[in-house]
Design a protein around this motif. Structure first.
Motif, PDB file in Angstrom:
ATOM      1  N   ILE A 128      11.854  69.893-124.821  1.00 14.45           N
ATOM      2  CA  ILE A 128      11.981  70.485-123.494  1.00 14.45           C
ATOM      3  C   ILE A 128      11.586  69.484-122.407  1.00 14.45           C
ATOM      4  O   ILE A 128      12.249  69.363-121.377  1.00 14.45           O
ATOM      5  CB  ILE A 128      11.117  71.765-123.388  1.00 14.45           C
ATOM      6  N   PHE A 129      10.505  68.737-122.659  1.00  9.94           N
ATOM      7  CA  PHE A 129      10.005  67.796-121.651  1.00  9.94           C
ATOM      8  C   PHE A 129      10.507  66.366-121.890  1.00  9.94           C
ATOM      9  O   PHE A 129      10.022  65.423-121.265  1.00  9.94           O
ATOM     10  CB  PHE A 129       8.478  67.836-121.612  1.00  9.94           C
ATOM     11  N   LYS A 130      11.470  66.233-122.820  1.00  8.70           N
ATOM     12  CA  LYS A 130      12.181  64.975-123.062  1.00  8.70           C
ATOM     13  C   LYS A 130      11.236  63.793-123.317  1.00  8.70           C
ATOM     14  O   LYS A 130      11.384  62.715-122.740  1.00  8.70           O
ATOM     15  CB  LYS A 130      13.094  64.665-121.866  1.00  8.70           C
ATOM     16  N   LYS A 132      10.670  61.261-125.663  1.00  6.45           N
ATOM     17  CA  LYS A 132      11.425  60.666-126.762  1.00  6.45           C
ATOM     18  C   LYS A 132      10.538  60.146-127.882  1.00  6.45           C
ATOM     19  O   LYS A 132      10.853  60.310-129.068  1.00  6.45           O
ATOM     20  CB  LYS A 132      12.317  59.551-126.224  1.00  6.45           C
ATOM     21  N   VAL A 133       9.440  59.512-127.521  1.00 12.43           N
ATOM     22  CA  VAL A 133       8.539  58.961-128.546  1.00 12.43           C
ATOM     23  C   VAL A 133       7.960  60.084-129.393  1.00 12.43           C
ATOM     24  O   VAL A 133       7.881  59.985-130.621  1.00 12.43           O
ATOM     25  CB  VAL A 133       7.406  58.141-127.887  1.00 12.43           C
ATOM     26  N   ILE A 134       7.573  61.176-128.731  1.00  8.27           N
ATOM     27  CA  ILE A 134       6.989  62.313-129.444  1.00  8.27           C
ATOM     28  C   ILE A 134       8.050  63.016-130.292  1.00  8.27           C
ATOM     29  O   ILE A 134       7.759  63.496-131.390  1.00  8.27           O
ATOM     30  CB  ILE A 134       6.344  63.304-128.454  1.00  8.27           C
ATOM     31  N   ILE A 135       9.275  63.089-129.804  1.00  2.00           N
ATOM     32  CA  ILE A 135      10.364  63.706-130.573  1.00  2.00           C
ATOM     33  C   ILE A 135      10.540  62.969-131.900  1.00  2.00           C
ATOM     34  O   ILE A 135      10.655  63.583-132.967  1.00  2.00           O
ATOM     35  CB  ILE A 135      11.684  63.686-129.771  1.00  2.00           C
ATOM     36  N   LYS A 136      10.545  61.637-131.830  1.00  2.00           N
ATOM     37  CA  LYS A 136      10.709  60.833-133.048  1.00  2.00           C
ATOM     38  C   LYS A 136       9.539  61.056-134.010  1.00  2.00           C
ATOM     39  O   LYS A 136       9.740  61.293-135.211  1.00  2.00           O
ATOM     40  CB  LYS A 136      10.808  59.359-132.677  1.00  2.00           C
ATOM     41  N   LEU A 137       8.323  61.013-133.471  1.00  2.00           N
ATOM     42  CA  LEU A 137       7.134  61.196-134.305  1.00  2.00           C
ATOM     43  C   LEU A 137       7.118  62.580-134.931  1.00  2.00           C
ATOM     44  O   LEU A 137       6.916  62.737-136.144  1.00  2.00           O
ATOM     45  CB  LEU A 137       5.875  60.987-133.462  1.00  2.00           C
TER      46      LEU A 137
END
Length: 254
Positions: A128-130, A132-137
């Protein structure tokens, strides 16, 4: 819990946050390896492994043991996020896998649900908050979680009631029925005494009539398996609001 919050706040200006993170991860690692060693010593491919008491780790209750792991898991994930060393990151991923596995084999429904809900919610938040680093992790974390879940189900093929999917989907057993009965008892007591409750320590006495059909020998249902309902029934609605504030205020100030 409240004293720990005060101590951490008091120490936060004097101790590096990285040091506190290392302490949290170290405690989690020792606890996870302790439980995993119990599994190694007791598991059998023929009979599986029942919910033995030693799987609760350093706690005195399987639910507390499970949540003790769950509540420290975000520190480990955050440590992975901060780490610049590839080898250290791989070690932390290995520890994370062991932590996930431990939570599943302890078999606490609440612990398992909290683990899945927290990680899936964090993943949705990162989308939701885009971030990217956290999405990958978090994608890697979820892949590990679902892989470990599948692995646990395969190992526990001879103990179907302890498979992770059965633990979080089957709610028709004596444990669930007993707890729903206790919850009803709490609601009844709250309705009868909404402001002053029945008195601290009295729930286990007054609940006997609600549990009389399931009590074995001299076993007494001494708590309601829900702190908020239990406290509300004993010290009333104002009392439980004060208790709830212990959990709400830290979020407000943070």
């Amino acid at each position: 819990f409240y004293l720990i919050l005060i101590l951490v706040y008091a120490l936060s200006d004097k101790i590096m946050p990285d040091f506190l993170l290392i302490i949290a991860i170290s405690f989690l690692s020792v606890e996870a390896l302790k439980i995993f060693s119990v599994f190694i010593d007791n598991f059998s491919f023929d009979t599986g492994l029942k919910r033995i008491r030693d799987l609760q780790g350093f706690s005195f209750n399987p639910n507390i043991g499970s949540f003790s792991l769950v509540i420290k898991t975000p520190f480990l994930i955050y440590g992975i996020h901060l780490s610049k060393n590839s080898y250290l990151r791989y070690i932390m991923y290995l520890i994370l896998s062991i932590v996930f596995f431990d939570i599943l084999i302890i078999g606490s429904r609440g612990g398992i649900l909290a683990l899945f809900i927290a990680n899936i919610s964090f993943f949705i938040y990162s989308i939701i908050f885009k971030k990217k680093v956290i999405i990958k992790l978090q994608s890697i974390v979820l892949i590990i979680l679902f892989f470990i879940s599948s692995f646990q189900s395969m190992l526990y093929s001879n103990s179907s009631e302890l498979k992770v999917q059965n633990r979080i989907s089957n709610y028709d057993d004596d444990s669930v029925r007993g707890r729903l009965n206790f919850y009803k008892a709490c609601f009844d007591k709250i309705k009868e005494n909404p402001f002053i409750g029945v008195g601290i320590g009295n729930w286990k006495i007054l609940s006997l009539k609600y549990g009389k059909d399931s009590i074995v020998s001299y076993e007494v249902p001494y708590h309601a398996h829900n702190d908020f309902l239990h406290i509300a029934s004993e010290i009333g609605l104002i009392g439980v609001l004060s208790y709830t504030a212990i959990f709400i205020f830290p979020f407000y100030f943070l």
